[in-house]
Design a protein around this motif. Structure first.
Motif, mmCIF file in Angstrom:
data_model
loop_
_atom_site.group_PDB
_atom_site.id
_atom_site.type_symbol
_atom_site.label_atom_id
_atom_site.label_comp_id
_atom_site.label_asym_id
_atom_site.label_seq_id
_atom_site.Cartn_x
_atom_site.Cartn_y
_atom_site.Cartn_z
ATOM 1 N N ALA A 1 31.774 18.587 2.821
ATOM 2 C CA ALA A 1 32.294 19.999 3.677
ATOM 3 C C ALA A 1 33.593 19.962 3.956
ATOM 4 C CB ALA A 1 31.599 20.289 5.183
ATOM 5 N N ASP A 2 34.406 19.045 4.056
ATOM 6 C CA ASP A 2 35.626 18.904 4.441
ATOM 7 C C ASP A 2 36.581 19.267 3.051
ATOM 8 O OD1 ASP A 2 38.391 18.360 4.934
ATOM 9 O OD2 ASP A 2 37.681 17.279 6.826
ATOM 10 N N HIS A 3 37.376 20.156 2.780
ATOM 11 C CA HIS A 3 37.948 20.154 1.601
ATOM 12 C C HIS A 3 39.018 19.048 1.349
ATOM 13 C CE1 HIS A 3 42.040 21.698 2.868
ATOM 14 N NE2 HIS A 3 40.931 22.187 3.896
ATOM 15 N N ARG A 4 39.604 18.304 2.497
ATOM 16 C CA ARG A 4 40.652 17.532 2.622
ATOM 17 C C ARG A 4 40.002 16.189 1.985
ATOM 18 N NH1 ARG A 4 41.899 18.807 8.548
ATOM 19 N NH2 ARG A 4 39.581 18.760 8.379
ATOM 20 N N VAL A 5 38.867 15.872 2.481
ATOM 21 C CA VAL A 5 38.061 14.510 2.012
ATOM 22 C C VAL A 5 37.854 14.778 0.457
ATOM 23 C CG1 VAL A 5 35.884 13.407 2.094
ATOM 24 C CG2 VAL A 5 37.040 14.275 4.314
ATOM 25 N N VAL B 1 32.068 20.664 -4.517
ATOM 26 C CA VAL B 1 31.560 21.372 -3.834
ATOM 27 C C VAL B 1 31.731 20.934 -2.217
ATOM 28 C CG1 VAL B 1 30.201 22.735 -5.492
ATOM 29 C CG2 VAL B 1 29.356 20.996 -4.347
ATOM 30 N N GLY B 2 31.345 22.288 -1.452
ATOM 31 C CA GLY B 2 31.398 21.988 0.119
ATOM 32 C C GLY B 2 29.919 22.126 0.669
ATOM 33 N N ASP B 3 29.018 22.022 0.059
ATOM 34 C CA ASP B 3 27.642 22.171 0.711
ATOM 35 C C ASP B 3 26.602 21.613 -0.121
ATOM 36 O OD1 ASP B 3 26.034 24.253 -0.376
ATOM 37 O OD2 ASP B 3 27.894 25.425 0.145
#
Length: 81
Positions: A22-26, A46-48
């Motif tokens: 979910a975290d774009h930084r990760v 992707v984020g989910d």
């Protein structure tokens, strides 16, 4: 799929990786680490989970990095196969 990044034409001798977090930084950090490692290729991120299951089906990666805290859908065997 919104927010998804996918890359085509991955050399066959590289391990294909999908990142679901979910975290774009990760995600950005994992991509940077993979790029430094060599022998690995990010084929999508992707984020989910819903988008992740879809992306995994579309790209057939060798391995996935999935945030265990994501709970937007119930998943089970579809991520394990």
């Amino acid at each position: 799929m919104p927010g998804a990044t996918s890359f085509a034409d991955v050399p066959e001798n590289r391990t294909r990786v999908v990142i679901v977090d979910a975290d774009h930084r990760v995600r950005e950090g994992v991509v940077a680490a993979i790029e430094l490692a060599g022998g690995l290729e990010v084929v999508g991120q992707v984020g989910d989970l819903r988008a992740g299951v879809s992306l995994i089906g579309e790209t057939s990666p060798d391995v996935g990095s999935v945030d265990p805290g994501l709970r937007d859908i119930e998943v089970g065997p579809e991520l394990a196969t």
